[in-house]
Scaffold this active site. Sequence first.
Site, PDB file in Angstrom:
ATOM      1  N   HIS A  27       0.720  -1.299  -0.043  1.00 47.62           N
ATOM      2  CA  HIS A  27       0.041   0.014   0.010  1.00 47.62           C
ATOM      3  C   HIS A  27       0.871   1.135   0.026  1.00 47.62           C
ATOM      4  O   HIS A  27       2.047   1.236   0.199  1.00 47.62           O
ATOM      5  CB  HIS A  27      -0.875   0.087   1.375  1.00 47.62           C
ATOM      6  CG  HIS A  27      -0.443   0.311   2.430  1.00 47.62           C
ATOM      7  ND1 HIS A  27      -0.405   1.639   2.948  1.00 47.62           N
ATOM      8  CD2 HIS A  27       0.227  -0.464   3.533  1.00 47.62           C
ATOM      9  CE1 HIS A  27       0.155   1.557   4.504  1.00 47.62           C
ATOM     10  NE2 HIS A  27       0.290   0.321   4.505  1.00 47.62           N
TER      11      HIS A  27
ATOM     12  N   GLU B 187      -5.101   1.766   2.714  1.00 52.82           N
ATOM     13  CA  GLU B 187      -4.853   0.579   3.773  1.00 52.82           C
ATOM     14  C   GLU B 187      -5.051   0.785   5.095  1.00 52.82           C
ATOM     15  O   GLU B 187      -5.693   0.122   6.047  1.00 52.82           O
ATOM     16  CB  GLU B 187      -3.465  -0.277   3.358  1.00 52.82           C
ATOM     17  CG  GLU B 187      -3.170  -1.473   4.050  1.00 52.82           C
ATOM     18  CD  GLU B 187      -2.527  -1.180   5.534  1.00 52.82           C
ATOM     19  OE1 GLU B 187      -2.051  -2.246   6.193  1.00 52.82           O
ATOM     20  OE2 GLU B 187      -2.321  -0.128   5.817  1.00 52.82           O
TER      21      GLU B 187
ATOM     22  N   ASP C 232       4.387  -4.803   3.320  1.00 52.25           N
ATOM     23  CA  ASP C 232       3.733  -3.560   3.694  1.00 52.25           C
ATOM     24  C   ASP C 232       4.946  -2.723   4.260  1.00 52.25           C
ATOM     25  O   ASP C 232       5.652  -1.941   3.362  1.00 52.25           O
ATOM     26  CB  ASP C 232       3.068  -3.971   4.846  1.00 52.25           C
ATOM     27  CG  ASP C 232       1.904  -2.627   5.420  1.00 52.25           C
ATOM     28  OD1 ASP C 232       2.789  -1.535   5.431  1.00 52.25           O
ATOM     29  OD2 ASP C 232       1.104  -2.848   5.937  1.00 52.25           O
TER      30      ASP C 232
ATOM     31  N   HIS D 260       3.333   5.020  12.944  1.00 55.51           N
ATOM     32  CA  HIS D 260       2.402   6.088  12.640  1.00 55.51           C
ATOM     33  C   HIS D 260       2.599   7.324  13.376  1.00 55.51           C
ATOM     34  O   HIS D 260       1.468   7.908  13.877  1.00 55.51           O
ATOM     35  CB  HIS D 260       1.110   5.251  13.148  1.00 55.51           C
ATOM     36  CG  HIS D 260       0.581   4.027  12.433  1.00 55.51           C
ATOM     37  ND1 HIS D 260      -0.795   3.725  12.378  1.00 55.51           N
ATOM     38  CD2 HIS D 260       0.995   3.373  11.212  1.00 55.51           C
ATOM     39  CE1 HIS D 260      -1.006   2.628  11.557  1.00 55.51           C
ATOM     40  NE2 HIS D 260       0.097   2.616  10.828  1.00 55.51           N
TER      41      HIS D 260
END
Length: 724
Positions: A366, A413, A442, A526
């Site tokens: 993604h 995603e 990923d 993140h």
Amino acid sequence: MPPLDGADEPSARAPLLPPHAPRRAAARLHPLPLIVAAAFAASFHVLFLSPGPSYYQSLFLSLGSNDTAAAHLRALTQRPHVAGTRANSLTAAYVRDALSSHSFPTRLTPYSVLLSYPARRSLSLSAPERGTIHFALEQETYPGDPYAAVSAEAVPTFLAYAASGSVAAEAVYANYGRAEDFAYLAALGVNVTGKVAVARYGKVFRGDIVRNARDAGAAAAVIYTDAKDYTAGKAFPDGPWMPPTGVQVGSTFKGVGDPTTPMWASSEGCQRLSIAEAMASDDMPGIPALPVSGMDGEAILRLIGGDVAPEDWQGGAAAPAYRLGPGPAVLNLTYVGNETMATIQNVISVIEGKEEPERYVILGNHRDAWTFGGVDPNSGTAALLELAQRLSELQKKGWRPRRTIILCNWDAEEYALIGSTEWVEENRAMITSRTVAYLNVDSAVHGRGFYASATPQLDELLKEASKQVQNPDNRTESLYDLWMASNTSPLIGRLGGGGSDYSSFVQHIGIPSADMSIGSVYAVYHSLYDDFIWMEKFGDPLFQRHVAAASIWGLVALQLSDEEILPFNYSYYAAELENGAMGISERVRGMPVSLSPLHKSIKEFRRAVLKVDSELKALQTWKIWAPWRSCPLKIRDINDRLMMTERAFTEREGLSGRPWYKHLIYGPSLHNGYGAEIYPGIDDAIQTAKRTKTSESWQAVQNEIHRVARVINQAALVLTGGLT
């Protein structure tokens, strides 16, 4: 050398016979020499002149370019690019143009889907004699940060799809927010109802943390990054660990795909739920929630009173003593979300196969990121583009894959595996009938170490391929050596969790799949600090790990696309089924449940494996000793059986209460979307039975055992190619 077909040789026109020999003899002797000569010529050409799969695989490994990978990653991470934004649309165009430059037919596939952004949020803490603390909810840049200016474009810290609302209530500490953590609080008489649950990241999916808090009666939730788990050393930019103001953002939607089109594709003009209906789904968290930094989390915990939390609930050496609450600290939390329909774009590129163009080997990564995406996901995107360049070079050397290779770059995603899920749902029939395997990467690179998860028939392929790829940190070793030294248990994980884009392929339609990464510490996950600088300093300073990631990914793809007989080994699957049954047996010991149907079906599957292994050995022997005697129909038949056996582990009705998940062998844990379970339906039923302690609930366990046994029997029939 004369032409191998003998076009200019006398033997091509008539056998060399004495002039006085009768023509009748010539007619009688003519076929045999021609057949032998033609067979020898064909086999000689195949064996000695045409480059085979191993030649192109070796060539592929020799073409790695760390400069190419670094250039792609730098370009992709220039600015934050969350799904649905113009910045992410520009990265889609970049990937499309990069793939198109190799003359691969490439297209953008758009979908209109429900995404979530923060409109307004605030958090403050009030405590007796301490006044009120207002939290900034910002991630600070550092002196000399080259991305400081564009950091303002990053989406503010939030939890996607959290319910809008304001809550002012006492805080309760809930450890990692697991179901068992809330059960512990209930057993102690700690009242969570109407309170704000404060939990730390680290054990379960954030959506499950909020959902567990909701189910325990909490009015809101706060999730923080505890220094114990995320700052075990020097913080970025001086080290790889999370800075004090770092915040892990992410989604809290427990479903898969576009929330407005559950179970079907979000295609143009399709039926949809309204936004209000989608947000009212039980898969939504249902309460307001916010993520906060480790610094803010610690400030909250300092002001929570009550009993001291157990030792394994405590923080690191420098942390205050954690207490359970409730109160006296009161959290005032406001979150207002903006749930809106937005356009996302998958990038799809196709390298058509020569002999079996209708068989697909699909590679996916993604592109969308919560911030810059230095590791997650654009290290994988950079590896995909570097891999594509190598395949282009192979084409220039005369290579064409036996089977079609499809390169996919997914969007959204991070929200709910949306791009890949919508594409699979839209193309379900074609993908189900034609796909050999799906290979996912990923976060390709985040330090040292090699990790892989797969459906078991790919285990041996991954091990053998890793032996051919160089360890990027030690040129005297292979990636396999690095892998074996990791002491990871189990060595190969399984794909039951919902952590990445393999989910739709494995858990929804039953495609053999693998997921790979190179790395270890990745504490800035993140957060604002997941950027090119982190990668350049700590993740992969020389970008050789990116090369290795592309190498193992591409090599496995080439072996699946080019080997005449698919390199699957189902003996690993049989062992996995047996081990899973042993685990279930321990959990239901003494209960009114029989595992006889499960054990019997696994024995049938084991017999099927032995049969197909015997067939494969015979075919391989035939290919070695009689390569001119082709048996394409037999090979096609056995390949189809190897490919379709995984499909047989799925059932149309899906898991009880979770119908999107069709695979009865692998699926996510009921209380942890990231956790992989073997026999997830049986696991769900056992959890319910142990909680309710009724005869009906144990009968439900028995029913799930029968369901699993049936799909294993179906898989055995598919593998043998027989009918009852």
